[in-house]
Design a protein around this motif. Structure first.
Motif, short mmCIF file in Angstrom:
data_model
loop_
_atom_site.label_atom_id
_atom_site.label_comp_id
_atom_site.label_asym_id
_atom_site.label_seq_id
_atom_site.Cartn_x
_atom_site.Cartn_y
_atom_site.Cartn_z
N MET A 44 0.85 22.52 35.60
CA MET A 44 1.33 23.46 36.62
C MET A 44 0.24 24.49 36.96
O MET A 44 0.01 24.81 38.13
CB MET A 44 2.61 24.14 36.13
N TYR A 45 -0.43 24.99 35.93
CA TYR A 45 -1.53 25.95 36.19
C TYR A 45 -2.70 25.24 36.88
O TYR A 45 -3.36 25.81 37.75
CB TYR A 45 -1.96 26.61 34.88
N ARG A 46 -2.92 23.99 36.48
CA ARG A 46 -3.98 23.21 37.13
C ARG A 46 -3.65 22.98 38.61
O ARG A 46 -4.54 22.99 39.47
CB ARG A 46 -4.14 21.85 36.43
N ILE A 100 -6.62 17.44 39.67
CA ILE A 100 -6.30 18.55 38.77
C ILE A 100 -7.11 18.48 37.47
O ILE A 100 -7.16 19.43 36.72
CB ILE A 100 -4.78 18.68 38.46
N ARG A 101 -7.72 17.32 37.19
CA ARG A 101 -8.52 17.15 35.97
C ARG A 101 -10.02 17.27 36.24
O ARG A 101 -10.83 16.99 35.37
CB ARG A 101 -8.27 15.77 35.35
N SER A 102 -10.39 17.65 37.47
CA SER A 102 -11.81 17.67 37.83
C SER A 102 -12.53 18.83 37.15
O SER A 102 -11.91 19.84 36.79
CB SER A 102 -11.95 17.78 39.35
N VAL A 112 -7.16 31.61 36.88
CA VAL A 112 -5.94 31.60 37.67
C VAL A 112 -4.70 31.88 36.80
O VAL A 112 -3.74 32.52 37.22
CB VAL A 112 -5.82 30.22 38.37
N SER A 113 -4.78 31.42 35.55
CA SER A 113 -3.63 31.53 34.63
C SER A 113 -3.43 32.94 34.08
O SER A 113 -2.46 33.19 33.37
CB SER A 113 -3.82 30.59 33.43
N VAL A 114 -4.35 33.83 34.38
CA VAL A 114 -4.27 35.18 33.84
C VAL A 114 -3.30 36.06 34.64
O VAL A 114 -2.68 36.97 34.10
CB VAL A 114 -5.70 35.82 33.87
N ASP A 141 1.70 29.13 25.53
CA ASP A 141 2.60 30.25 25.25
C ASP A 141 4.05 29.79 25.17
O ASP A 141 4.96 30.58 25.38
CB ASP A 141 2.47 31.29 26.37
N ILE A 142 4.26 28.52 24.91
CA ILE A 142 5.64 28.00 24.95
C ILE A 142 6.46 28.59 23.79
O ILE A 142 7.55 29.12 23.99
CB ILE A 142 5.67 26.45 24.92
N GLY A 143 5.90 28.54 22.58
CA GLY A 143 6.62 29.06 21.43
C GLY A 143 6.70 30.58 21.39
O GLY A 143 7.62 31.15 20.80
N HIS A 189 -15.43 28.47 26.85
CA HIS A 189 -15.14 29.41 27.94
C HIS A 189 -13.63 29.54 28.12
O HIS A 189 -13.08 30.65 28.20
CB HIS A 189 -15.81 28.88 29.21
N ARG A 190 -12.94 28.38 28.15
CA ARG A 190 -11.48 28.43 28.35
C ARG A 190 -10.76 29.02 27.14
O ARG A 190 -9.82 29.79 27.29
CB ARG A 190 -10.95 27.04 28.69
N ASP A 191 -11.23 28.69 25.94
CA ASP A 191 -10.63 29.26 24.72
C ASP A 191 -10.67 30.79 24.78
O ASP A 191 -9.70 31.46 24.45
CB ASP A 191 -11.42 28.85 23.47
#
Ligand code: DC
Length: 232
Positions: A44-46, A100-102, A112-114, A141-143, A189-191
Motif C-alpha cells: 500500500m505504501y509502495r 511498485i518493486r522498482s 512517503v511512509s513518514v 507497525d502492525i503489532g 537507508h530504509r531501515d
C-alpha cells in the motif's frame, strides 16, 4: 508431506520486521497453511510512492502526497499472470505489480511512509480489511499500531548483510542486473527512516515473539512460526 491441522489458530496474526526480512514470503506461506488471507501492507505504501512518481509529485511535498494517499484506489488481486508475481497490484485500475518493486520506488517509499495523513489513510484501510479475521498482516507497525490486539505478533529480523544477500539472489533469479553493495545501502537507508520516524516507527511490540532468521531457511522459519502458532 502431511501438514498438521491446528485447532483454533490465532485469528489475527501480525508479522512485522525490517525490509527484506522475508516477511512477505513467510507470511504468505503461513496464510496458505492456515487458509487465511494475507495482506502485505508494504504494497500500500509502495502504491502511494509509485503513483506519486508517475504523476510527477514531489515526494517531499507532504500536502500533495497526503492528498494522493486519501484518494488512491489500491486493489490487490489473485495473480493473473505467471511471471513470478504473487498478486496483481492495481493502482486506480492500472496494473503496477512490478513498478511498485522498482529501485525508484524503493528509493522514496520510506519518505512517503513518514507522513501522518498517509499513515492514517493506510491504517484505516488495513483495519477495515482485518475486521473479518483469519488474516496474516505484514508490515512495520502492525503489532504496535494497526492491530495492537492481534492474537499473535511475530517480529521477523535478520542482519542487513543477510537480507541484502537474499534480495540480491532473488533479483538475480528474476534476471535483473543488480549490485549487492547498492542493495545493502538501500536497505540501510530504509531501515534508518523506518526505525527513526516519530509516528509508528519500526519496532517489535512488547508482546511480540522475535524470530531471527539469519541462520534459517525459509522452510525452517515457517516450521518455527507454525510451532509458535500451535502453542497459542
Ligand atoms: O515491506 P516493504 O519493503 O514492501 O515496505 C515498503 C515501505 O513501506 C517500507 O520502507 C516502509 C513502509 N511501510 C510502513 O511504513 N508501514 C508498514 N506497515 C508497511 C510498510
Amino acid at each position: 508431506m502431511c501438514e498438521q491441522v491446528i485447532p483454533n489458530p490465532p485469528n489475527i496474526i501480525a508479522i512485522d520486521g525490517p525490509a527484506a526480512s522475508g516477511k512477505s514470503t513467510i507470511g504468505n506461506l503461513i496464510a496458505n497453511r492456515l487458509d487465511y488471507i494475507c495482506l502485505d501492507t508494504g504494497i500500500m505504501y509502495r502504491a502511494v510512492a509509485c503513483k506519486a512518481l508517475r504523476e510527477g509529485i514531489d515526494v517531499f511535498d507532504a500536502e500533495k502526497i497526503s492528498a494522493l494517499s486519501e484518494r488512491i484506489k489500491i486493489d490487490i488481486r489473485h495473480a493473473s499472470e505467471e511471471d513470478g508475481r504473487q498478486f496483481d497490484v492495481l493502482i486506480d485500475g492500472a496494473d503496477h505489480t512490478w513498478h511498485i518493486r522498482s529501485p525508484e520506488v524503493n528509493q522514496v517509499v520510506s519518505e512517503v511512509s513518514v507522513y501522518p495523513r498517509v499513515r492514517g489513510a493506510m491504517t484505516e484501510l488495513q483495519r477495515e480489511i482485518a475486521k473479518n479475521g483469519r488474516i496474516v498482516m505484514i508490515g512495520r507497525d502492525i503489532g504496535t499500531v494497526v492491530l495492537p490486539d492481534a492474537d499473535l505478533k511475530i517480529y521477523l529480523e535478520a542482519s542487513v548483510e543477510v537480507r541484502a544477500q537474499r534480495r540480491y539472489v532473488e533479483e538475480l533469479g528474476r534476471g535483473k542486473k543488480v549490485c549487492l553493495v547498492d542493495i545493502e545501502e538501500s536497505l540501510r537507508h530504509r531501515d534508518e527512516i523506518d526505525s527513526g520516524r516519530s509516528i509508528a516507527p519500526l519496532r517489535a511490540a512488547d508482546d511480540a515473539v522475535i524470530v531471527n532468521s539469519d541462520d534459517m531457511t525459509v522452510y525452517e522459519v515457517v516450521e518455527h512460526v507454525m510451532r509458535i502458532i500451535a502453542q497459542r
